[in-house]
Each structure stands twice: as structure tokens, then as C-alpha cells.
Design a protein around this motif. Structure first.
Motif, mmCIF file in Angstrom:
data_model
loop_
_atom_site.group_PDB
_atom_site.id
_atom_site.type_symbol
_atom_site.label_atom_id
_atom_site.label_comp_id
_atom_site.label_asym_id
_atom_site.label_seq_id
_atom_site.Cartn_x
_atom_site.Cartn_y
_atom_site.Cartn_z
ATOM 1 N N ARG A 1 0.851 -1.176 0.000
ATOM 2 C CA ARG A 1 0.000 0.000 0.000
ATOM 3 C C ARG A 1 0.893 1.233 0.000
ATOM 4 N NH1 ARG A 1 -4.531 2.341 -1.711
ATOM 5 N NH2 ARG A 1 -5.251 3.975 -0.284
ATOM 6 N N GLY A 2 0.877 2.000 -1.095
ATOM 7 C CA GLY A 2 1.799 3.126 -1.224
ATOM 8 C C GLY A 2 3.228 2.642 -1.387
ATOM 9 N N PRO A 3 3.504 1.824 -2.390
ATOM 10 C CA PRO A 3 4.845 1.235 -2.523
ATOM 11 C C PRO A 3 5.961 2.263 -2.665
ATOM 12 C CG PRO A 3 3.539 0.890 -4.519
ATOM 13 C CD PRO A 3 2.599 1.395 -3.483
ATOM 14 N N HIS A 4 5.628 3.475 -3.128
ATOM 15 C CA HIS A 4 6.667 4.511 -3.254
ATOM 16 C C HIS A 4 7.171 4.967 -1.892
ATOM 17 C CE1 HIS A 4 2.879 6.673 -2.687
ATOM 18 N NE2 HIS A 4 3.591 7.698 -2.254
ATOM 19 N N LYS A 5 6.445 4.625 -0.837
ATOM 20 C CA LYS A 5 6.870 5.001 0.512
ATOM 21 C C LYS A 5 7.825 3.983 1.120
ATOM 22 C CE LYS A 5 2.372 7.206 1.291
ATOM 23 N NZ LYS A 5 1.098 7.138 2.041
ATOM 24 N N GLY A 6 8.010 2.848 0.468
ATOM 25 C CA GLY A 6 8.848 1.796 1.012
ATOM 26 C C GLY A 6 10.332 2.098 0.875
ATOM 27 N N ARG A 7 11.078 1.709 1.889
ATOM 28 C CA ARG A 7 12.536 1.831 1.872
ATOM 29 C C ARG A 7 13.110 0.502 2.386
ATOM 30 N NH1 ARG A 7 10.620 5.710 -0.018
ATOM 31 N NH2 ARG A 7 11.182 7.918 0.207
ATOM 32 N N TYR A 8 14.175 0.054 1.734
ATOM 33 C CA TYR A 8 14.730 -1.251 2.072
ATOM 34 C C TYR A 8 16.223 -1.191 2.405
ATOM 35 C CZ TYR A 8 10.298 -2.416 -0.061
ATOM 36 O OH TYR A 8 8.952 -2.466 -0.358
ATOM 37 N N ASP A 9 16.795 -0.009 2.427
ATOM 38 C CA ASP A 9 18.216 0.121 2.721
ATOM 39 C C ASP A 9 18.440 0.155 4.228
ATOM 40 O OD1 ASP A 9 18.738 3.375 3.385
ATOM 41 O OD2 ASP A 9 16.936 2.880 2.236
ATOM 42 N N ARG A 10 19.568 -0.397 4.644
ATOM 43 C CA ARG A 10 19.845 -0.485 6.076
ATOM 44 C C ARG A 10 20.007 0.878 6.726
ATOM 45 N NH1 ARG A 10 21.829 -4.762 9.055
ATOM 46 N NH2 ARG A 10 21.973 -3.164 10.674
ATOM 47 N N ALA A 11 20.519 1.851 6.002
ATOM 48 C CA ALA A 11 20.710 3.174 6.607
ATOM 49 C C ALA A 11 19.386 3.756 7.075
ATOM 50 C CB ALA A 11 21.398 4.119 5.619
ATOM 51 N N THR A 12 18.351 3.657 6.231
ATOM 52 C CA THR A 12 17.029 4.167 6.605
ATOM 53 C C THR A 12 16.433 3.336 7.730
ATOM 54 O OG1 THR A 12 16.637 4.997 4.370
ATOM 55 C CG2 THR A 12 14.700 4.664 5.769
ATOM 56 N N ILE A 13 16.503 2.026 7.610
ATOM 57 C CA ILE A 13 15.942 1.137 8.622
ATOM 58 C C ILE A 13 16.613 1.369 9.968
ATOM 59 C CG2 ILE A 13 15.815 -1.296 9.314
ATOM 60 C CD1 ILE A 13 15.404 -1.897 6.269
ATOM 61 N N ASP A 14 17.943 1.430 9.985
ATOM 62 C CA ASP A 14 18.663 1.638 11.243
ATOM 63 C C ASP A 14 18.323 2.991 11.861
ATOM 64 O OD1 ASP A 14 19.817 -0.807 10.864
ATOM 65 O OD2 ASP A 14 21.816 -0.047 10.402
ATOM 66 N N ALA A 15 18.171 4.017 11.022
ATOM 67 C CA ALA A 15 17.875 5.358 11.538
ATOM 68 C C ALA A 15 16.534 5.385 12.260
ATOM 69 C CB ALA A 15 17.895 6.379 10.403
ATOM 70 N N VAL A 16 15.523 4.704 11.704
ATOM 71 C CA VAL A 16 14.213 4.671 12.355
ATOM 72 C C VAL A 16 14.274 3.844 13.632
ATOM 73 C CG1 VAL A 16 11.795 4.016 12.100
ATOM 74 C CG2 VAL A 16 13.027 5.010 10.165
ATOM 75 N N LEU A 17 14.937 2.698 13.583
ATOM 76 C CA LEU A 17 15.083 1.876 14.790
ATOM 77 C C LEU A 17 15.782 2.653 15.903
ATOM 78 C CD1 LEU A 17 16.166 -1.548 13.234
ATOM 79 C CD2 LEU A 17 13.977 -1.052 14.342
ATOM 80 N N ASP A 18 16.783 3.425 15.545
ATOM 81 C CA ASP A 18 17.554 4.152 16.552
ATOM 82 C C ASP A 18 16.803 5.359 17.092
ATOM 83 O OD1 ASP A 18 19.506 2.287 16.054
ATOM 84 O OD2 ASP A 18 20.811 3.640 14.931
ATOM 85 N N ARG A 19 16.009 6.006 16.257
ATOM 86 C CA ARG A 19 15.307 7.212 16.698
ATOM 87 C C ARG A 19 14.043 6.894 17.484
ATOM 88 N NH1 ARG A 19 12.455 11.974 15.032
ATOM 89 N NH2 ARG A 19 11.603 11.116 13.098
ATOM 90 N N GLY A 20 13.414 5.777 17.177
ATOM 91 C CA GLY A 20 12.206 5.384 17.897
ATOM 92 C C GLY A 20 12.527 4.989 19.324
#
Length: 216
Positions: free
Chosen positions: A12-31
């Protein structure tokens, strides 16, 4: 990231998806905290928990007597989710209202962390994520406290992020002609004045980590 994994793909809204570790790690770390979903023989559960990422693992911890921790220790399939809301997206129509957000979903199975050095690294990461600099200011865990605590690790190998940012989607629609304010109301986060514990002895000042936090 697990190549070809279907369940991490944003549909749903595939343009919003990100699969790179830099983005994933940044969200995990900020949350600040996560929700961990799993099921066992008694039903399906979704439990809010503190988490911390160190390298390629996300760690959670809790009481060794916790039913959730016992189920996850036994190898139950799990999904760890972190969500950060950055603002309210206010449109002209009710249908187009939304939020700006960053989110991550990590799939897999937790494994118990038994090696003492890794357990201490994880526990330090939990403390430092809550308040950078705090670990060195306080008493470390005792052997008894360590025995009472379960630490679990989830590898960040099957994960994806989903992000929404920007204005509402109706600027180029007929609704743009309506005399209704539309835009984004950012969500700012701040900490208030520290409130001392009732049992704090008089004359003990705020530690450096707390002063840095409230002065930001």
C-alpha cells in the motif's frame, strides 16, 4: 536484507517503502520504543517494549518470568515494529487526512543472549538510548538482577521501512478550491522540568546527562 522476501515489501503506497539499512537503522535508533507481535498456544499478542539496536541486532529485555519473553525465547515467530509520528497532515476532505511518519517492521525469531559481555552491551544500549551518558552515572546490574532479566536478540535481516512526508495529497484536486485550511502541523518533542523522586536526599543535583537533555 533477505533477498526476495515478500512479507517485507510495502504494497500500500509502494513509493513510501525503503529497504536500505541506513534508513531502517535510523528509524530503529530514533524510535524510543517498539511493539513486538507474536502468537502462542493461548492467542495472539502485541506487546510494547523498549528496544535498542547494536550493529545487526535489535535487542529487547524484560523479566525472566514474563510470558511474552518466555514465548519469544522458545522461538515464536515475531514482528517488531517501530513507529515515529512526525506531524498531522490536514487536508480539505476527511478522506485525505493522514500523518507524516517513519516506521520499520523487522521479521524473524528472537534468540536468547546468554554471553555475559553481550548481555551487558545490550543493557548499556537500553540505558544509553533512554538517556545518553546515563550508564556511566549509575550503578550497574548485579548478578541477581542479571539472572532475573532475559535479553533477546533479533537480527535485522528481514526488514523494511515505510515513510510519509510532505503536504496533503489534495493540492491538485478539485478540493483545492474549498476555503478550508490545509497543510502539516509538525509534532515537536521536548522534555519538561525534571521532578525529583520523593525519596531523593536533599542536595543531590541533576546529573550531567539530565542537564544536557533538558537544556537541548
Amino acid at each position: 536484507m533477505t533477498a526476495g522476501s515478500e512479507r517485507i515489501r510495502v504494497r500500500r503506497g509502494p513509493h513510501k517503502g525503503r529497504y536500505d539499512r541506513a534508513t531502517i537503522d535510523a528509524v530503529l535508533d530514533r524510535g524510543l520504543f517498539c511493539h513486538v507481535a507474536f502468537s502462542d498456544e493461548s492467542g495472539v499478542y502485541c506487546v510494547p517494549m523498549l528496544h535498542a539496536r547494536v550493529g545487526d541486532n535489535v535487542y529487547i529485555h524484560g523479566s525472566a518470568a514474563s510470558r511474552a519473553l518466555r514465548a519469544l525465547t522458545s522461538g515464536a515467530a515475531a514482528c517488531l515494529t517501530v513507529t515515529i509520528v512526525d506531524g498531522l497532515v490536514l487536508a480539505r476532505s476527511a478522506f485525505e487526512h493522514s500523518t507524516n511518519y517513519e516506521s520499520v517492521m523487522v521479521f524473524g525469531r528472537f534468540t536468547p543472549v546468554t554471553e555475559l559481555d553481550e548481555r551487558l552491551v545490550a543493557l548499556e544500549a537500553f540505558t544509553e538510548k533512554l538517556l545518553p551518558g546515563r550508564w556511566s552515572e549509575v550503578r550497574g546490574p548485579t548478578d541477581k538482577e542479571l539472572k532475573m532479566t532475559t535479553v533477546l536478540a533479533l537480527p535485522v535481516t528481514e526488514a523494511s521501512a515505510k515513510l510519509r512526508f510532505g503536504p496533503p495529497d489534495d493540492d491538485d484536486s478539485p478540493d483545492a478550491a474549498l476555503d478550508i485550511w490545509a497543510g502539516v502541523v509538525p509534532l515537536d518533542r521536548s522534555f519538561g522540568t525534571p521532578v525529583a523522586s520523593p525519596g531523593l536526599r536533599p542536595g543531590i543535583p541533576l546529573s550531567s546527562s539530565i542537564r544536557r537533555l533538558v537544556d537541548e
